[in-house]
Write a protein that holds these residues in place. Structure first.
Motif, PDB file in Angstrom:
ATOM      1  N   ASN A  45     -11.060  21.733 -42.299  1.00 58.47           N
ATOM      2  CA  ASN A  45     -11.007  22.741 -43.367  1.00 58.47           C
ATOM      3  C   ASN A  45     -11.757  24.015 -43.022  1.00 58.47           C
ATOM      4  O   ASN A  45     -12.591  24.501 -43.779  1.00 58.47           O
ATOM      5  CB  ASN A  45     -11.533  22.159 -44.687  1.00 58.47           C
ATOM      6  CG  ASN A  45     -10.619  21.093 -45.252  1.00 58.47           C
ATOM      7  OD1 ASN A  45      -9.418  21.110 -45.003  1.00 58.47           O
ATOM      8  ND2 ASN A  45     -11.186  20.157 -45.983  1.00 58.47           N
ATOM      9  N   GLU A  46     -11.438  24.552 -41.846  1.00 58.83           N
ATOM     10  CA  GLU A  46     -12.030  25.814 -41.406  1.00 58.83           C
ATOM     11  C   GLU A  46     -11.009  26.938 -41.586  1.00 58.83           C
ATOM     12  O   GLU A  46      -9.870  26.838 -41.136  1.00 58.83           O
ATOM     13  CB  GLU A  46     -12.444  25.719 -39.939  1.00 58.83           C
ATOM     14  CG  GLU A  46     -13.106  26.973 -39.401  1.00 58.83           C
ATOM     15  CD  GLU A  46     -14.475  27.203 -40.006  1.00 58.83           C
ATOM     16  OE1 GLU A  46     -14.804  28.381 -40.253  1.00 58.83           O
ATOM     17  OE2 GLU A  46     -15.201  26.224 -40.226  1.00 58.83           O
ATOM     18  N   THR A  47     -11.400  28.011 -42.263  1.00 62.91           N
ATOM     19  CA  THR A  47     -10.503  29.136 -42.480  1.00 62.91           C
ATOM     20  C   THR A  47     -10.291  29.907 -41.180  1.00 62.91           C
ATOM     21  O   THR A  47     -11.249  30.257 -40.485  1.00 62.91           O
ATOM     22  CB  THR A  47     -11.071  30.085 -43.544  1.00 62.91           C
ATOM     23  OG1 THR A  47     -11.191  29.386 -44.782  1.00 62.91           O
ATOM     24  CG2 THR A  47     -10.157  31.294 -43.736  1.00 62.91           C
ATOM     25  N   LEU A  48      -9.026  30.176 -40.857  1.00 57.23           N
ATOM     26  CA  LEU A  48      -8.661  30.949 -39.672  1.00 57.23           C
ATOM     27  C   LEU A  48      -8.091  32.288 -40.123  1.00 57.23           C
ATOM     28  O   LEU A  48      -7.026  32.340 -40.736  1.00 57.23           O
ATOM     29  CB  LEU A  48      -7.620  30.191 -38.838  1.00 57.23           C
ATOM     30  CG  LEU A  48      -7.974  28.763 -38.397  1.00 57.23           C
ATOM     31  CD1 LEU A  48      -6.799  28.158 -37.629  1.00 57.23           C
ATOM     32  CD2 LEU A  48      -9.241  28.753 -37.555  1.00 57.23           C
ATOM     33  N   LEU A  49      -8.797  33.355 -39.827  1.00 52.52           N
ATOM     34  CA  LEU A  49      -8.351  34.694 -40.204  1.00 52.52           C
ATOM     35  C   LEU A  49      -7.407  35.260 -39.149  1.00 52.52           C
ATOM     36  O   LEU A  49      -7.545  34.969 -37.956  1.00 52.52           O
ATOM     37  CB  LEU A  49      -9.546  35.622 -40.382  1.00 52.52           C
ATOM     38  CG  LEU A  49     -10.532  35.228 -41.497  1.00 52.52           C
ATOM     39  CD1 LEU A  49     -11.719  36.181 -41.507  1.00 52.52           C
ATOM     40  CD2 LEU A  49      -9.853  35.190 -42.845  1.00 52.52           C
ATOM     41  N   PRO A  50      -6.439  36.090 -39.561  1.00 52.58           N
ATOM     42  CA  PRO A  50      -5.494  36.667 -38.603  1.00 52.58           C
ATOM     43  C   PRO A  50      -6.200  37.468 -37.521  1.00 52.58           C
ATOM     44  O   PRO A  50      -7.185  38.180 -37.779  1.00 52.58           O
ATOM     45  CB  PRO A  50      -4.620  37.577 -39.479  1.00 52.58           C
ATOM     46  CG  PRO A  50      -4.743  37.012 -40.855  1.00 52.58           C
ATOM     47  CD  PRO A  50      -6.139  36.482 -40.952  1.00 52.58           C
ATOM     48  N   ASP A  51      -5.713  37.322 -36.282  1.00 49.33           N
ATOM     49  CA  ASP A  51      -6.175  38.081 -35.122  1.00 49.33           C
ATOM     50  C   ASP A  51      -7.594  37.730 -34.687  1.00 49.33           C
ATOM     51  O   ASP A  51      -8.199  38.455 -33.891  1.00 49.33           O
ATOM     52  CB  ASP A  51      -6.072  39.593 -35.374  1.00 49.33           C
ATOM     53  CG  ASP A  51      -4.666  40.035 -35.723  1.00 49.33           C
ATOM     54  OD1 ASP A  51      -3.716  39.517 -35.111  1.00 49.33           O
ATOM     55  OD2 ASP A  51      -4.507  40.883 -36.624  1.00 49.33           O
ATOM     56  N   TYR A  52      -8.144  36.620 -35.186  1.00 52.60           N
ATOM     57  CA  TYR A  52      -9.460  36.149 -34.743  1.00 52.60           C
ATOM     58  C   TYR A  52      -9.275  34.975 -33.787  1.00 52.60           C
ATOM     59  O   TYR A  52      -8.287  34.242 -33.842  1.00 52.60           O
ATOM     60  CB  TYR A  52     -10.323  35.714 -35.923  1.00 52.60           C
ATOM     61  CG  TYR A  52     -11.064  36.851 -36.592  1.00 52.60           C
ATOM     62  CD1 TYR A  52     -12.433  37.006 -36.437  1.00 52.60           C
ATOM     63  CD2 TYR A  52     -10.381  37.773 -37.380  1.00 52.60           C
ATOM     64  CE1 TYR A  52     -13.112  38.049 -37.055  1.00 52.60           C
ATOM     65  CE2 TYR A  52     -11.042  38.818 -38.008  1.00 52.60           C
ATOM     66  CZ  TYR A  52     -12.413  38.950 -37.842  1.00 52.60           C
ATOM     67  OH  TYR A  52     -13.072  39.986 -38.455  1.00 52.60           O
TER      68      TYR A  52
END
Length: 258
Positions: free
Chosen positions: A133-140
């Motif tokens: 449940n780790e948030t993945l932000l775009p382009d990171y």
């Protein structure tokens, strides 16, 4: 070849109910906490992830095209040494729900010079389905550190004498953690260094030059304990209130045991 699929936990309180548009990249590294054995060999076959899918069934898993697969001695992956298993694999942004390590059947343990099979009980075929449940932000880009705790994972089964692998793995996001490092004198003595914040404990042995590195530490205050081999008759040394900051290396310098 039969395979066993295992899961592991990353600490995060993020709860994403909608997926942002775009893609993110993830890498996965495997390392180990020290264990009291000669060798612990595991065969790594693949790494899989489940993204934007919080179901508990076996659907939705995707291979991240693991590199550097093969048989590894976990006890060599200490003191800051690790193996890169997935490198900048592109996934949809949103929530990384779970990670799985897929092991083959070539797993063995060496105790007092004797090699024995390291069994993976059939009851574990469904894996340890622990949420990331780790948030993945775009382009990171995100790097997940998988810390395999050998001492907790290897279990000698009662009267049978069988040695079973019941994995206990601590996972963290490299970008959200810090490091404690330093050197211990005198060299040539097996010395374990551990750090605890009262919740998590991370440990490693010093290398042949006395250097150590504890990675994947959440920010906060730690107690560092330096434990030399008992035969050295050197004292255990404790360092209180060692501060760790995200993205930083807290260098303790040279610690001399005397």
């Amino acid at each position: 070849m039969s395979v066993l699929t295992l899961g592991f936990l990353a600490c995060s309180d993020d709860d994403t109910t909608s997926s942002p548009q775009g893609t993110s990249k993830i890498s996965v590294k495997l390392m180990d906490a020290p264990g009291d054995y000669d060798n612990v060999f595991v065969e790594v076959v693949d790494v899989m992830v489940k993204v934007n899918d919080d179901s508990d069934d076996d659907s939705g898993w995707v291979s991240v095209a693991a590199i550097n697969t093969g048989v590894y001695d976990l006890l060599e992956l200490t003191g800051g040494i690790n193996v890169l298993l997935a490198d900048d694999y592109e996934v949809p942004s949103g929530t990384l729900n779970q990670i799985r390590l897929v092991l083959g059947d070539d797993n063995t343990i060496v105790i007092d010079g004797e090699t024995q099979p390291l069994n993976t009980p059939s009851a574990q075929q469904s894996g340890l389905k622990i949420q990331v449940n780790e948030t993945l932000l775009p382009d990171y880009e995100y790097t997940f550190l998988l810390d395999f705790d050998v001492d907790e994972s290897v279990v000698i089964a009662g009267n049978s004498g069988n040695i079973n692998l019941k994995p206990v793995i601590r996972a963290s996001v490299e970008a959200e953690t810090g490091i404690i490092s330093g050197s211990v004198l005198p060299i040539g003595i097996q010395t374990e260094v551990s750090a605890t914040n009262g919740v998590d404990t991370v440990s490693a042995f010093v290398d042949e030059s006395g250097y150590f590195q504890l990675v994947g530490l959440a920010s906060g205050s730690y107690t560092v304990t330096i434990t030399p081999d008992v035969s050295s008759e050197l004292p255990i040394q404790t360092i209180e209130n060692v501060e760790v900051n995200v993205g930083s290396n807290t260098d303790l310098g040279v610690v001399t045991l005397e």
